[in-house]
Design a protein around this motif. Structure first.
Motif, PDB file in Angstrom:
ATOM      1  N   ASN A 178       0.695  -1.422   0.012  1.00  0.00           N
ATOM      2  CA  ASN A 178       0.158  -0.060   0.020  1.00  0.00           C
ATOM      3  C   ASN A 178       0.788   1.286   0.038  1.00  0.00           C
ATOM      4  OD1 ASN A 178      -2.507  -1.498   0.154  1.00  0.00           O
ATOM      5  ND2 ASN A 178      -2.453  -1.541   2.291  1.00  0.00           N
ATOM      6  N   TYR A 211      -1.355  13.922   1.967  1.00  0.00           N
ATOM      7  CA  TYR A 211      -2.285  12.449   1.912  1.00  0.00           C
ATOM      8  C   TYR A 211      -1.795  11.320   1.805  1.00  0.00           C
ATOM      9  CZ  TYR A 211      -5.341  16.581   1.146  1.00  0.00           C
ATOM     10  OH  TYR A 211      -6.249  17.703   1.073  1.00  0.00           O
ATOM     11  N   SER A 212      -1.063  11.202   1.074  1.00  0.00           N
ATOM     12  CA  SER A 212      -0.171   9.902   0.993  1.00  0.00           C
ATOM     13  C   SER A 212       0.250   9.350   2.429  1.00  0.00           C
ATOM     14  CB  SER A 212       0.884   9.807   0.084  1.00  0.00           C
ATOM     15  OG  SER A 212       0.441  10.453  -1.448  1.00  0.00           O
ATOM     16  N   ILE A 216      -0.611  10.592   5.171  1.00  0.00           N
ATOM     17  CA  ILE A 216      -1.517  10.350   6.213  1.00  0.00           C
ATOM     18  C   ILE A 216      -2.410   8.694   5.989  1.00  0.00           C
ATOM     19  CG2 ILE A 216      -3.708  10.912   5.364  1.00  0.00           C
ATOM     20  CD1 ILE A 216      -4.340  12.366   8.124  1.00  0.00           C
ATOM     21  N   MET A 217      -2.155   8.351   4.841  1.00  0.00           N
ATOM     22  CA  MET A 217      -2.750   7.237   4.275  1.00  0.00           C
ATOM     23  C   MET A 217      -1.696   5.945   5.146  1.00  0.00           C
ATOM     24  SD  MET A 217      -5.705   7.349   3.443  1.00  0.00           S
ATOM     25  CE  MET A 217      -5.663   5.630   3.155  1.00  0.00           C
ATOM     26  N   HIS A 239      -1.592   5.735   8.774  1.00  0.00           N
ATOM     27  CA  HIS A 239      -2.866   5.042   9.132  1.00  0.00           C
ATOM     28  C   HIS A 239      -2.606   3.605   8.945  1.00  0.00           C
ATOM     29  CE1 HIS A 239      -7.043   4.848  10.030  1.00  0.00           C
ATOM     30  NE2 HIS A 239      -7.299   4.045   8.891  1.00  0.00           N
ATOM     31  N   ASN A 240      -2.390   3.126   7.615  1.00  0.00           N
ATOM     32  CA  ASN A 240      -2.251   1.780   7.396  1.00  0.00           C
ATOM     33  C   ASN A 240      -1.209   1.287   8.304  1.00  0.00           C
ATOM     34  OD1 ASN A 240      -4.093   1.746   5.339  1.00  0.00           O
ATOM     35  ND2 ASN A 240      -2.900   2.498   3.920  1.00  0.00           N
ATOM     36  N   GLU A 298      -0.106   1.962  11.111  1.00  0.00           N
ATOM     37  CA  GLU A 298      -0.354   2.260  12.536  1.00  0.00           C
ATOM     38  C   GLU A 298       1.045   3.154  13.282  1.00  0.00           C
ATOM     39  OE1 GLU A 298      -2.965  -0.536  14.560  1.00  0.00           O
ATOM     40  OE2 GLU A 298      -2.665  -1.832  12.855  1.00  0.00           O
ATOM     41  N   GLN A 328       0.730   9.777  12.642  1.00  0.00           N
ATOM     42  CA  GLN A 328      -0.700   9.757  12.189  1.00  0.00           C
ATOM     43  C   GLN A 328      -1.197  11.235  12.857  1.00  0.00           C
ATOM     44  OE1 GLN A 328      -2.610   6.134  13.322  1.00  0.00           O
ATOM     45  NE2 GLN A 328      -4.473   6.729  12.170  1.00  0.00           N
ATOM     46  N   SER A 329      -0.804  11.451  14.172  1.00  0.00           N
ATOM     47  CA  SER A 329      -1.486  12.539  14.915  1.00  0.00           C
ATOM     48  C   SER A 329      -0.721  13.757  14.240  1.00  0.00           C
ATOM     49  CB  SER A 329      -1.518  12.744  16.154  1.00  0.00           C
ATOM     50  OG  SER A 329      -0.148  12.083  16.774  1.00  0.00           O
ATOM     51  N   ALA A 384      -2.520  14.455  10.987  1.00  0.00           N
ATOM     52  CA  ALA A 384      -3.745  14.875  11.336  1.00  0.00           C
ATOM     53  C   ALA A 384      -3.955  16.191  11.648  1.00  0.00           C
ATOM     54  CB  ALA A 384      -4.593  13.854  12.062  1.00  0.00           C
TER      55      ALA A 384
END
Lengths: 298, 174
Positions: free
Chosen positions: B59, B111-112, B114-115, B118-119, B121, B126-127, B130
């Motif tokens: 991913n 955006y890439s 944050i994805m 997220h994936n 973890e 992430q924060s 975000a």
């Protein structure tokens, strides 16, 4: 869910579980506006899980609530509508007001008690004729003054410059006891959109306008009787409290359906009498919710 | 284990793992850094990712992965100290400076990132991202949000809903 193969980022649209982490950081006012972005955003930000997480992050106030079908308790409720704590109330007393760490309850004939929401301890205050009562709370160095108005039927003497309407409902007060300056705000529904304020130091009354009818109903003035009656509904469903040093008007609306809506108005500029609406992520509560007042920011 | 110079333990060298991006680029990185990812941590604890094996990340493309690893490498020492209770103010200030600089990037990269965070973890990343995206959209109108985030133009029905909302909650648009 974590493994969702998602190329949407390339098109710029973030998946909702990623968006959750973004939106939950924004203040309630932003969330309100962003509910218009699209339906998925609206449902995401209306979801109880989101509201709970948002409240935990932003430290939302607690509401002291009582319910129509239970006059023996008051409840500390969070803005998600969950009861966090239930406190017994002496028989016959109803919730009047709260100030960060004290809940004031009173009966129609003037018995007043103070409840400590942390411990549930009840302190009975002496009966009239004592008009002022000062209590010293040994657990802290703060001193509280309770102003008792023994008759609420002759408010016009305070405001002889205005065509006043009879005072209705029970007076509600909130005390700002920071340092040495003590202020007491009191509402008696003196006239449409006015709040009576009593200065404890100077022992003087004055009045300040409440949130304007026009702000609330999108009209500029009371054009007809219906507007006036709507406006009085606003007063009878309202309580005053202090939150973060601001005077807050908590307004309960009961539309035709079975839920109850709460609106908060902050007196954001006390000198210019500017009231700012504070948007609650969740606004509809059970219909048997009766008196409410804000207790504290968490 | 992220301190190879200390010399006590496995031949004085930190354990390395290999990560393979979606476009088949191989990244060799200290296990401690890769373990900032909750997803990778399990595999690494199981002994995976070493030698010629490598952990495939279908991913995450190489540009994003290299950015992710930049973050992990920088943050690994502090994370190894369990949130760095003994970190100096200077260290913390340096990490903060790095973080601010790190997210000062093009929106599409953000955006890439944050994805990927997220994936994989990676909580801190992430924060961080975000928060950056939140700052970016703060104060924007719903229409501006739609443009910023690349939504298609609203349908007439959606447009009507947006207008109605604005009428009802005018103050939230001030």
């Amino acid at each position: 869910m974590k493994r969702r193969n998602n190329n949407a980022a390339g098109r710029g649209v973030l998946p909702l579980d990623v968006l959750f982490h973004v939106l939950v950081r924004l203040p309630a006012k932003e969330i309100c506006r962003f509910r218009a972005v699209c339906r998925p955003w609206r449902s995401l930000t209306s979801d109880p899980v989101f509201i709970e997480e948002h409240a935990a992050r932003h430290g939302s106030p607690l509401i002291v609530a009582s319910f129509h079908d239970d006059d023996k308790h008051v409840h500390l409720m969070d803005l998600c509508g969950r009861i966090l704590k239930t406190l017994p109330v002496p028989a016959g007393l109803t919730c009047l007001c709260s100030r960060l760490d004290l809940i004031c309850v009173a009966s129609l004939i003037g018995n007043i008690s103070l409840i400590n929401p942390a411990t549930g301890a009840v302190k009975y205050l002496p009966n009239a004729p004592a008009e002022h009562f000062e209590s010293h709370d040994s657990s802290s160095d703060e001193e509280y003054k309770v102003l008792r108005v023994s008759s609420v039927s002759t408010p016009t003497t305070w405001f002889d410059d205005r065509e006043d309407l009879p005072c209705h409902g029970t007076g509600v007060l909130t005390v700002n006891g920071s340092a040495r300056r003590t202020r007491c705000d009191m509402r008696c529904g003196i006239a449409p959109h006015y709040i009576a304020v009593f200065n404890l130091d100077k022992e003087q009354w004055r009045s300040i306008p409440g949130p304007r009818h026009g702000d609330y109903y999108d009209h500029g003035s009371f054009d007809d009787d219906e507007d006036v009656s709507k406006y009085f509904d606003m007063w009878t469903g309202s309580t005053l409290a202090e939150l973060n040093g601001c005077l807050v008007l908590l307004h309960k609306r009961d539309p035709q359906d079975s839920s109850t809506f709460l609106d908060l108005w902050f007196l954001s500029d006390a000198k210019k009498h500017v009231w700012a609406p504070y948007w609650l992520l969740k606004s509809n509560y059970p219909s048997h919710l009766e008196a409410e007042t804000l207790i504290a920011a968490r | 284990m992220a301190a190879p110079e200390s010399g006590d333990g496995n031949n004085g060298a930190a354990r390395m793992v290999t990560l393979i991006s979606s476009d088949n680029t191989r990244f060799e990185v200290e296990a401690a850094a890769a373990s900032l990812s909750q997803t990778l941590q399990l595999t690494i604890l199981d002994g995976g990712g070493g030698g010629g094996d490598g952990i495939p990340l279908p991913n995450v493309d190489s540009a994003t992965l290299s950015k992710v690893l930049e973050y992990c490498i920088k943050h690994a020492p502090a994370a190894a100290n369990g949130g760095a209770p003994n970190a100096t103010a200077v260290d913390r200030a340096e990490l903060e400076r790095f973080d601010n600089e790190f997210v000062n990037i093009d929106q599409s990269v953000l955006y890439s990132l944050i994805m990927a965070a997220h994936n994989l973890e990676i909580e801190g990343l992430q924060s961080l991202v975000a928060k950056k995206v939140a700052d970016m959209i703060k104060g924007k109108s719903p229409m501006e949000i739609r443009r910023t985030l690349g939504f298609p133009d609203p349908t007439p029905e959606e447009q009507a809903e947006m207008n109605a909302h604005m009428l009802e909650y005018g103050w939230a648009y001030e």
